[in-house]
Design an enzyme around this catalytic site. Structure first.
Site, PDB file in Angstrom:
ATOM      1  N   TYR A 101     -71.662 -32.952  43.478  1.00 64.40           N
ATOM      2  CA  TYR A 101     -70.794 -34.342  42.630  1.00 64.40           C
ATOM      3  C   TYR A 101     -71.237 -35.519  42.290  1.00 64.40           C
ATOM      4  CZ  TYR A 101     -66.893 -37.381  41.809  1.00 64.40           C
ATOM      5  OH  TYR A 101     -65.901 -38.775  41.265  1.00 64.40           O
ATOM      6  N   GLU A 189     -66.592 -39.333  35.466  1.00 60.36           N
ATOM      7  CA  GLU A 189     -67.714 -38.087  36.863  1.00 60.36           C
ATOM      8  C   GLU A 189     -68.323 -36.873  36.284  1.00 60.36           C
ATOM      9  OE1 GLU A 189     -64.692 -37.045  39.595  1.00 60.36           O
ATOM     10  OE2 GLU A 189     -63.806 -35.083  38.905  1.00 60.36           O
TER      11      GLU A 189
END
Lengths: 382, 292, 382, 292
Positions: A101, A189
């Site tokens: 991530y 993101e």
């Protein structure tokens, strides 16, 4: 404003982030053609702004173009958390060795743009934060000099990348940061960022949320807004410069000021009612904006009463009162209206309201109670 | 005593010749606020408000000529960050920015530059502050106040007026009422204001008005439990706000289950602060805490 | 590194600064052709890095192309403060209503890039600073966020520009700043910045001085170096990574460290001699660099003795000693050499020097005295 | 006592595996400096100096694992600004940067960021500091020192060694010798070091070695006249330097008639400080001022 995956990827790619080029499709046939151009296998992905697409069946693997067409037919029209899928993204299926991530947020506590990274990718970061907080790196960047090479290295080492991957990581981290800054994002993101068995580093999914306050200086981003996924009444409100959020209750609210608008909703609830919306007509609201606000509120057939709560400050009460009366005269549908106007020019406002035979109230508690009562009466009458 | 502004304030208004700037400057003057200068680039040498306030081209010149020690900014969002930087650069120690809609990344830079300069910023997207019967800076209506022992700090605009009116109606006057602004990045937070009220001898009790989003109220609660011995009452707006939506204020958003009104209420109560269900209950809570 | 006017203008123009396009000429015929292309009248300007061109007759007005040719013939070959004019810039003659000074410097005291502005343009700013300091604005810019609009306005109002000129001033100020930052300058100035009778704002002359330490990352600027105007020995030294400045004395100096090199020169002078150069061989100097240093020093026929002063630290004394001996062996011309090596590996160094029969010295004072004596003896011998 | 570094220093060396970094780290270790960590990205987990110093990938990790409280930077000029920022970011309060040739605009940003962080920077383009018999950080040869009562501050490298050697030869020992660097923008100036020496009880006298360029010596002289009551001696290099030329050090340039050795000498003498004509005279001046 949230951007769809394919829009977010478009922006990241422009800033040099490595990802697999996908093709947007809105019919099964287009999805088949996309799979043919890409070369199978592909992944067919619903483009919706709500989370949990995968679990809802909105992301599917297809080994052949025919399969891509079939999967697309299943996904288009699917309703995910209330949103109907209209658009798909067809991307090459990537073999995944490991998922990471990597995100940037506008961190209001740290007053910084902060890198969030985790070697546990593919799941929601909030989930990792709960189950394995030690697996997350939060790295606030210097607010005035921004992302520096030592920051990039720190994240790469935290993720445990090997030397080859660290080299590939630089352009991704820098690209994500450049995209964030250039588009005035609140959040950008990549989840998951993956390594392939061949050691390549790729952004497989991406999400960008923009700062609404900065949209006026980014018309090209404003143009990426997905109107199909928004409430028509919210679109109309935005175009009129009104802060409006549709809710499920029966008492429409029109208030000046966001804090007071929330409080008005809270008091409606406390008085036993259910607010039908959040609506802040903003500072310096003019008659025509008030008129639009009423139309937007009444567009919801569940609305049985309207509570108007104006505390003068920037906003002049007499203008609002005049606007209310004018607006009410031109409405196709009317419901009982409880109006409370306090502050600047409130005496003139009260005169105007009284002349138009609206329900007035002295206190906010009183106004909320009267609105709930009026809605009950209207509901009974309806 | 009071906090932030008082009789010794020498106010500069940036954007004094604009519609809002002029309207509210007039109200400030009428309230008795000493406005010593206005600033609008290109209008230097003119005067504003019927000749009562000289206008300068730059803040530096305004400060040099008038000794302005506070500024109130009414310029539009695209120019507001620069206005704040100009004020700080010219050495103004206290800056109120009323402007709303400033991009967060702009504010990030401004926040840190002003902090390093030692300038206190209130706002942006705030109503300003009133030190009752002394000076009012910003857009809070003057007539809702009454002088008394309660300090008030809030993230909202009109909700602040609502609470102030309720207190005034109940005979509970105020020292200073200040709105710190509803944006994600504001110059001063609850704790900054609470500590000032805590040290102000005339402020005997404090009211804090929060709303959903962020964790400033939770931090403030922890601070109060540790530092504040004065009676307090609070209100938190947004109990009915749905998660994930921005409720007007750029800062008012519940994200990932954090920033709810309930979490803030619990934190405040855990710090021994009474939390009202409606603004109208605030005076009662203060009375119950012994405020006269 | 100083840039010629035409180079400086090239950089400023690239960053949007308004100026009159000129043409570079290196012969009278080229100057004539330039004047023809520009359309008369023109100004013919000597391109030299020393100040005082105008007073020295290096800047002349020409009403016709023929006159431009004649003026160019006068200017080319002119010696201005020791520099022979080889290049000219031919520019359109501008009518001047008023002259201003606008500069940016790297301000070491303020630790900031500082704007210097004055409505008394056309003269050297140091002159204005003496005669009329109140006429100068010194405005340090924020070191992390740089030039902002309020800075631009402040300068424009200080200069007393009218609204039209203020609008034109923005791109000039921003362009000058962008040019300064992009080229890592120490100084970037427009002098004069002029207004024409028509109200236009133009940069009439420009000067950029670059930060030598940043040149490695600006090969395109390094390429603008005017080698014709430098000492050949200084060019050779720079290419070898040696800090060298030619002076007028007879005692060559080779020292490690800039401060010690200056001190060595000072002590030569104190001992009654005259240093022939400043030379810092830098840290970690190797034999081949020492060899080059000798060659550069001895290229000056006035040098009658060399003083070598090495205080070990980064530099290893034995390497230097070996370099000295080797270098001396290969020199075409030799002069007496006084060598002092102290510090890291100085014992080994002393051995090597003694074996090669060089004059050694214990202290720096002693070394300076011996070098002066040796030069006197050599001078008498020659 | 001494200033800057001592027995409690826990030194990190950034660039410890490079040629210069390793060479000088070895000398520092031999001098007795407690080097607790090295840092070279990509070499984390290895060790340096024959297994005596663990190497980390990031400064943050080095600090976390070893409690390093000072750093010495030997990385090349293009990477040095980042190295300084990384050290400050990781919370290291004292940073020495030996690297020369760093562009001034890079240093401008680093200077202000480090200052805001509260990190003290010595350098760049400096030889470091030695607190005699305690710790030596940087590249000053250890063997030239002798412990004693004199503090020394200088803008130069080898010229510093020259003066230290002269003092040691004359039997005058030192507390700490520090070179602040020859660049136009350095982290610490004369006054920073002079004030530390002024407050250090063991430092009984101070030597200051200046050079042409800038006006730091003039400012320092004014400071000394005002604040320093300890005996002092000084030397200024560059009396024979021609104007307008950069004398090796990026900072050593006489511009527009300012920054001359003569101006500095006069300022120092006006402050009652004896200025030597040669480094060799420094010990005599100190003796004459009563230093034993």
């Amino acid at each position: 404003m949230k951007l769809q995956e394919y829009r977010s990827k478009e922006i990241l790619a422009r800033h040099g982030v490595a990802l697999l080029d996908g093709i947007v499709a809105s019919t099964p046939a287009e999805a088949r053609a996309a799979a043919e151009r890409i070369g199978s296998p592909v992944v067919v992905k619903a483009q919706v702004l709500v989370g949990g697409r995968g679990k809802a069946g909105g992301v599917k693997l297809a080994a052949t173009p025919a399969e891509a067409e079939a999967r697309a037919a299943e996904i288009i029209g699917l309703v995910i958390k209330g949103v109907t899928v209209r658009t798909l993204l067809v991307v090459p299926a990537a073999e995944i060795a490991k998922e990471y991530y990597l995100g940037l947020i506008l961190d209001r506590a740290a007053k910084a743009v902060t890198v969030i990274a985790s070697a546990d990718g593919g799941v929601e970061i909030e989930e990792t934060a709960k189950t394995n907080p030690g697996a997350i790196l939060r790295l606030p960047l210097h607010p005035l000099i921004g992302l520096r090479e030592h920051n990039v290295r720190r994240v790469a080492f935290f993720l445990g990348l090997d030397p080859e991957q660290r080299r590939a990581f630089g352009p991704i981290m820098r690209g994500l940061y450049a995209a964030f800054m250039a588009s005035d994002a609140d959040l950008a993101e990549i989840n998951p960022l993956v390594t392939t068995p061949g050691g390549e580093l790729l952004a497989l999914d991406a999400k960008i949320v923009l700062d609404d306050s900065a949209l006026p200086r980014h018309p090209e981003l404003e143009a990426m807004r997905d109107l199909a996924e928004e409430e028509p009444s919210e679109i109309a409100a935005r175009e009129a410069g009104i802060n409006f959020i549709k809710l499920d209750g029966n008492i429409g609210c029109m208030v000046n000021g966001a804090g007071l608008a929330m409080t008005t909703m809270d008091l409606v609830k406390l008085a036993g009612g259910e607010p039908a919306n959040f609506l802040d007509i903003g500072g310096g609201a003019k008659a025509d904006r008030v008129s639009t606000a009423f139309a937007i509120i009444l567009d919801d057939p569940r609305v049985q009463a309207i509570l108007v709560n104006i505390f003068g400050g920037i906003t002049r009460g007499d203008e609002v009162a005049r606007g209310i009366v004018e607006a009410r005269a031109s409405l196709q549908r009317t419901v009982p209206m409880v109006v409370r106007i306090v502050g600047t020019n409130s005496v003139e406002a009260a005169d105007i309201l009284r002349q138009a035979n609206l329900i007035t109230a002295d206190s906010l508690d009183d106004a909320a109670a009267k609105a709930v009562a009026a809605a009950l009466a209207e509901g009974g009458a309806a | 005593m009071s906090i932030l502004v008082n009789n010794a304030t020498r106010l500069l208004v940036q954007g004094i010749t604009g519609r809002e700037g002029e309207f509210h400057s007039r109200a400030m003057l009428e309230y008795g606020t000493p406005i010593v200068a206005g600033m609008t680039p290109g209008k230097g040498g003119q005067s504003a408000l019927d000749g009562r306030v000289p206008v300068y081209d730059t803040v530096a010149e305004a400060v040099e000529q008038t000794g302005a020690n506070a500024s109130c900014i009414f310029v539009p969002a695209p120019a507001a960050p620069d206005a704040m930087l100009e004020a700080a650069e010219a050495g103004i120690p206290l800056i109120f920015c009323i402007t709303e809609g400033i991009p967060a990344l702009d504010m990030l830079a401004v926040y840190h530059v002003l902090r390093a300069k030692g300038a206190r910023l209130i706002g942006p997207n705030c109503p300003g502050a009133t030190s009752v019967s002394e000076a009012k800076v910003g857009i809070i209506p003057g007539e809702i106040h009454r002088r008394g022992p309660v300090g008030l700090v809030s993230r909202s605009g009109t909700l602040t007026y609502e609470v102030v009116q309720a207190m005034t109606d109940a005979g509970l006057g105020q020292t200073t009422c200040v709105g710190i602004g509803g944006d994600p990045i504001v110059g001063s937070n609850f704790i900054d204001m609470l500590s000032m009220f805590n040290e102000d001898p005339e402020t005997e009790a404090i009211v804090m008005i929060g709303e959903i989003g962020g964790d400033e109220e939770e931090r403030a609660a922890a601070y109060c439990a540790r530092e504040v011995r004065k009676p307090m009452a609070a209100f938190v707006a947004g109990r009915t706000a749905p998660p994930g939506r921005r409720m007007g204020h750029a800062g008012a958003i519940i994200s990932g289950g954090a920033g709810t009104a309930e979490s803030k209420r619990l934190a405040l109560e855990a710090a021994g602060i009474r939390v009202a269900d409606s603004p109208s209950q605030i005076p009662g809570l203060l009375r119950a805490a012994g405020v006269r």
